[in-house]
Design a protein around this motif. Sequence first.
Motif, PDB file in Angstrom:
ATOM      1  N   GLN A  74      -1.418  -7.722   0.545  1.00  0.00           N
ATOM      2  CA  GLN A  74      -0.340  -7.505   1.500  1.00  0.00           C
ATOM      3  C   GLN A  74       0.363  -6.171   1.287  1.00  0.00           C
ATOM      4  OE1 GLN A  74       2.339 -10.826   1.746  1.00  0.00           O
ATOM      5  NE2 GLN A  74       0.735 -12.284   2.274  1.00  0.00           N
ATOM      6  N   THR A  75       0.481  -5.749   0.045  1.00  0.00           N
ATOM      7  CA  THR A  75       1.106  -4.447  -0.231  1.00  0.00           C
ATOM      8  C   THR A  75       0.273  -3.319   0.360  1.00  0.00           C
ATOM      9  OG1 THR A  75       2.058  -5.295  -2.287  1.00  0.00           O
ATOM     10  CG2 THR A  75       1.939  -2.904  -2.036  1.00  0.00           C
ATOM     11  N   PHE A  76      -1.042  -3.411   0.206  1.00  0.00           N
ATOM     12  CA  PHE A  76      -1.935  -2.396   0.772  1.00  0.00           C
ATOM     13  C   PHE A  76      -1.824  -2.369   2.296  1.00  0.00           C
ATOM     14  CE2 PHE A  76      -6.049  -1.395   2.708  1.00  0.00           C
ATOM     15  CZ  PHE A  76      -6.275  -0.118   2.215  1.00  0.00           C
ATOM     16  N   ILE A  77      -1.812  -3.566   2.912  1.00  0.00           N
ATOM     17  CA  ILE A  77      -1.730  -3.646   4.377  1.00  0.00           C
ATOM     18  C   ILE A  77      -0.390  -3.094   4.862  1.00  0.00           C
ATOM     19  CG2 ILE A  77      -1.681  -5.238   6.327  1.00  0.00           C
ATOM     20  CD1 ILE A  77      -3.560  -7.055   4.747  1.00  0.00           C
ATOM     21  N   LYS A  78       0.680  -3.457   4.122  1.00  0.00           N
ATOM     22  CA  LYS A  78       2.002  -2.970   4.520  1.00  0.00           C
ATOM     23  C   LYS A  78       2.078  -1.459   4.448  1.00  0.00           C
ATOM     24  CE  LYS A  78       5.334  -2.420   1.837  1.00  0.00           C
ATOM     25  NZ  LYS A  78       6.010  -1.275   1.159  1.00  0.00           N
ATOM     26  N   ASN A  79       1.554  -0.880   3.375  1.00  0.00           N
ATOM     27  CA  ASN A  79       1.573   0.582   3.218  1.00  0.00           C
ATOM     28  C   ASN A  79       0.745   1.270   4.296  1.00  0.00           C
ATOM     29  OD1 ASN A  79       3.218   0.419   0.961  1.00  0.00           O
ATOM     30  ND2 ASN A  79       1.501   0.386  -0.486  1.00  0.00           N
ATOM     31  N   LYS A  80      -0.396   0.661   4.639  1.00  0.00           N
ATOM     32  CA  LYS A  80      -1.233   1.250   5.680  1.00  0.00           C
ATOM     33  C   LYS A  80      -0.534   1.207   7.032  1.00  0.00           C
ATOM     34  CE  LYS A  80      -5.985   1.437   7.317  1.00  0.00           C
ATOM     35  NZ  LYS A  80      -7.383   0.979   7.113  1.00  0.00           N
ATOM     36  N   LEU A  81       0.145   0.089   7.314  1.00  0.00           N
ATOM     37  CA  LEU A  81       0.880  -0.028   8.569  1.00  0.00           C
ATOM     38  C   LEU A  81       2.003   1.004   8.642  1.00  0.00           C
ATOM     39  CD1 LEU A  81       1.496  -1.576  11.209  1.00  0.00           C
ATOM     40  CD2 LEU A  81       2.931  -3.115   9.851  1.00  0.00           C
TER      41      LEU A  81
END
Length: 430
Positions: A74-81
Motif C-alpha cells: 500500500q505504501t508503494f501504491i500510495k507513493n505512485k499515486l
Amino acid sequence: MKQREPPKFPCKLETELDRLSSLPAHVIDQILSQLPIRDAIRTSVLSKKWRYKWATVPHLVFDNHCVSTSSQDQTFIKNKLVNIVDHVLLLHNGPILKFKLSHRDLLGVSDIDRWILYMSRSCVKEFILEIWKGQRYKVPSSLFLCQNLNHLELFNCLLKPPSTFKGFRNLKSLDLQHITLSQDVFENLISSSPTLERLTLMNFDGFTHLNIDAPNLQFFDIGGVFDDVTFENTFHLALVSIGLYVNVKNDQAKGPGNSCKLLRFFVHLPHIRRLEIQSYFLKYLAIGNVPSRLPRPCVDLNYLSIRINFNDLEENLTALCLLRSSPNLQELEMLARPEETGIGVLTNFWEVDHWTSLFSQLRMVKIVGISGIRSELEFIKFVLSNSPVLETMTIKPASLEGGWDLIKELLRFRRASARAEIIYLDPQLQ
C-alpha cells in the motif's frame, strides 16, 4: 541519371492522426476526458502534435485505473499515486473544471491538502474526494475558497469551515457520505448555498437535527441516524428518499405533547412527486396523533415506496393516511421488514372500509419481503379490490416457505381491474 523515387504516401496511422488533430480543441478535450488519465497521457507518444494535448484536459480523474501495478504494498501504491497526481498538475496547462480523487488504497495523506490548495486557485466546478481507508480526513480550509463549485462530493471526511466561510454561492449538488460535521456547520452549509438543487447525506455524525432550508432543492436522499427532520422553504422539492437506521422507541412514539411528525413533514412539500420511506422512518412519521388524511393532498405524488411492519398499528395508520392523501398515485411499493413480521398480530385493519375514493390512477404495485401473515394478505386484497386501472402487482415473498399456499390465496382475491396481472417472483432470485 538519378533514378526518381516513388512518391511517399502517408501511412494509415498518420492519416488518422491528422484527422484527429484537425478536430476542434474542445472536441479533443472531450475525447481525452473520456479516457482514464493514464491512457490520456499515453497519447503524448503518438506524435509531436499530441505530446501535450492531454495537458489541457479540463477533467482530471484519479481512480483505481490510473495506477497500474501488481504490487500489494500500500505504501508503494500510495507513493505512485501521489507522483502521478503531482506530475499531472505540474504539467497541466489550462483550467481544471473537474477534479476527482478516488482510489481504493487512498488514505487521508497531507499531499491532498496541497492539491486542494491548487484547486482553490483554479476555477474548479466539480470536486470529488473519496477516502476509502483510515480515519476521517479533515478537509483543509482552502476547499471553502472554491466559490465556482457547482458539485461537491466528499466521502469519509471531517468538515470544519473557517469562520469567514459564507457558503458556496454556485453549488447545485452536494453529496456527503460517511461525514462528520457539527450541527451549526451543517445548517449554515445548506442555508448558505442558495442554488442547491440536489442533496445526498449518508452515514453522518456530529449532528442529529436535519433542518433543511433550501429554496431551490429538488432532490433529497438521506440515510442515517437522526432525531428529527424539518423542511423550510423547500417548495420545489420533488424527489425525497429518507431512511432512519434505528428504530424509534415505543415510549417516544406515544406520549403527551408529541406533535404529529407526519403533518410537520409535509407542510413544506407541496409538489413532491416521488417519496421513498426506508428503514424505520415510517415509525418516526407515526409519532403523535396521525390524522385520517393530510390537510392538503399530495396531488403531484405519483410514486410511493414504504418499508413497513404490517403488524404495527401505528405504522399501518400512517401508511393509510399517506395512501388516502395521494389521489394520483401511479406506482406503489411496499417493503415488509422481515425481522418484525412475527411481532404481535394485527388483524382486520385493512378489511374495514377505510376508503371513500378509489386508487383511480394506480397501475403498478410491488410488494416485497412478505411472509404470508394475515395483515399482509388483507393489504393485498384491499389494494386489488380498490384499483380499477391496475395493470401489474408483483409479489416477492421473504422465503419459499408456504409459497404455494400464498399463491392459492392470492388467486382467490377479487380484482377491480380486469387487466390486473399478479406476478409471483422467486424469493431466491436477485
